[in-house]
Write an enzyme that holds these catalytic residues in place. Structure first.
Site, short mmCIF file in Angstrom:
data_model
loop_
_atom_site.label_atom_id
_atom_site.label_comp_id
_atom_site.label_asym_id
_atom_site.label_seq_id
_atom_site.Cartn_x
_atom_site.Cartn_y
_atom_site.Cartn_z
N ASP A 33 24.00 7.80 21.95
CA ASP A 33 24.29 8.11 20.56
C ASP A 33 24.91 9.50 20.51
OD1 ASP A 33 20.81 7.55 19.90
OD2 ASP A 33 21.71 9.10 21.12
N LYS A 55 25.39 7.04 14.76
CA LYS A 55 25.95 6.89 13.42
C LYS A 55 27.39 7.41 13.40
CE LYS A 55 21.55 7.53 11.20
NZ LYS A 55 20.70 8.33 10.37
N MET A 167 15.15 18.53 12.65
CA MET A 167 15.66 17.69 11.57
C MET A 167 15.26 18.26 10.21
SD MET A 167 14.78 14.00 13.25
CE MET A 167 13.17 14.46 13.76
C1 LIG Z 1 16.59 13.14 16.32
S1 LIG Z 1 16.13 14.74 16.84
C2 LIG Z 1 16.30 14.54 18.56
C3 LIG Z 1 15.65 15.63 19.36
C4 LIG Z 1 15.88 15.51 20.84
N1 LIG Z 1 15.30 14.33 21.39
C5 LIG Z 1 15.37 16.73 21.61
O1 LIG Z 1 14.43 16.63 22.39
O2 LIG Z 1 16.00 17.80 21.43
C6 LIG Z 1 17.57 15.64 16.37
C7 LIG Z 1 17.24 17.07 15.95
O3 LIG Z 1 17.10 17.91 17.09
C8 LIG Z 1 17.56 19.20 16.79
N2 LIG Z 1 18.66 19.53 17.71
C9 LIG Z 1 19.10 18.77 18.71
N3 LIG Z 1 20.06 19.43 19.41
C10 LIG Z 1 20.20 20.63 18.82
C11 LIG Z 1 21.01 21.77 19.08
N4 LIG Z 1 21.86 21.79 20.10
N5 LIG Z 1 20.87 22.85 18.28
C12 LIG Z 1 20.01 22.85 17.25
N6 LIG Z 1 19.22 21.81 16.95
C13 LIG Z 1 19.30 20.71 17.74
C14 LIG Z 1 17.99 19.21 15.34
O4 LIG Z 1 16.89 19.63 14.57
C15 LIG Z 1 18.31 17.76 15.12
O5 LIG Z 1 18.21 17.43 13.76
#
Ligand SMILES: C[S@@+](CC[C@H](N)C(=O)[O-])C[C@H]1O[C@@H](n2cnc3c(N)ncnc32)[C@H](O)[C@@H]1O
Length: 238
Positions: A33, A55, A167
């Protein structure tokens, strides 16, 4: 025939593990994704089948059941299937549901952890989530609880010194208001957007004023005194 649930790390393509690269290099199929760094797909062989299940504006996006079905189908047909996910597959990644679906269908599945954005993004920015004398604990929590759940599980009264919210940018106002029922309004807050990538932005504020700032998802919100340690570290960099 194995399906690997693989963490791709928080964005910087160099923050993926050697083990993940090793399986990607022999992948027949990669199911992915939206990733912060799509260069990671370049580790897969040129003739690997790439299946996007995230998405996209204006397009129907796949439900979790559809994704599970794709993984089971591809897993039964191919030697190596990689299910690539941002960060770590088990941190708000629904990796557990996919693993259960594969196990129930009798498809062999293994998990390769990734650097989660929850810790990797603050660390990479120079914000320690624990710090001697300041914070001995942290909690990672979603800022966007599924509204269809029969009962709320997030109550914002966490006792950990540092709160790390994923998120949460879209609901920042409501969430900060909830947290202010349990912590003083002047508690420092840091938002790190697109951490570890070239587009990284860091926005500083407090529980009271962070929602007034120009914030754009995806971002990590860090609440607690460790944000002052980050200011000190940043200040000392000159
Ligand atoms: C569905 S969650 C997935 C998290 C992922 N599995 C992890 O361990 O990082 C998605 C959220 O992770 C955070 N996120 C992921 N990558 C990011 C990044 N490079 N910088 C800031 N926030 C990030 C944000 O809060 C985003 O809304």
């Amino acid at each position: 025939m194995v399906v690997y649930l693989v963490g791709a790390g928080p964005g910087d393509p160099e923050l993926i593990t050697l083990k993940a690269i090793r399986v990607l290099k022999r992948a027949d199929v990669v199911v992915y994704d939206r990733l912060a760094g799509e260069e990671i797909l370049g580790y897969a062989p040129e003739d690997a089948k790439l299946i996007y299940v995230g998405k996209k504006a204006g397009e129907h996006h796949k439900t979790q059941d559809e994704i599970n079905r794709i993984l089971v189908e591809e897993g039964k047909k191919h030697e190596t299937v990689v299910r690539l996910k941002g960060g770590d597959p088990f941190v708000f990644g629904r990796g557990g549901e996919e693993l259960l679906a594969l196990r129930e269908a009798g498809v062999e599945a293994r998990v390769i952890p990734g650097v989660t954005s929850a810790v990797g993004v603050p660390t990479s920015a120079g914000l320690p989530v624990t710090h001697r004398g300041v914070a001995t604990s942290f909690t990672v929590v979603t800022g966007h609880e599924d509204p269809t759940k029969p009962e709320k599980q997030v109550h914002w009264d966490y006792r950990a010194d540092t709160l790390i919210i994923l998120m949460g940018v879209g609901n920042v106002r409501e969430n900060m208001q909830e947290i202010m029922k349990h912590r003083p309004p002047e508690t420092p807050v840091c938002v790190i957007e697109r951490g570890t990538t070239e587009d990284e932005r860091v926005i500083l504020g407090t529980l009271e004023d962070i929602a007034e700032k120009d914030l754009r998802p995806p971002g990590i919100i860090v609440v607690g005194e460790v944000v002052n340690v980050y200011r000190e570290i940043r200040g000392s960099q000159g």
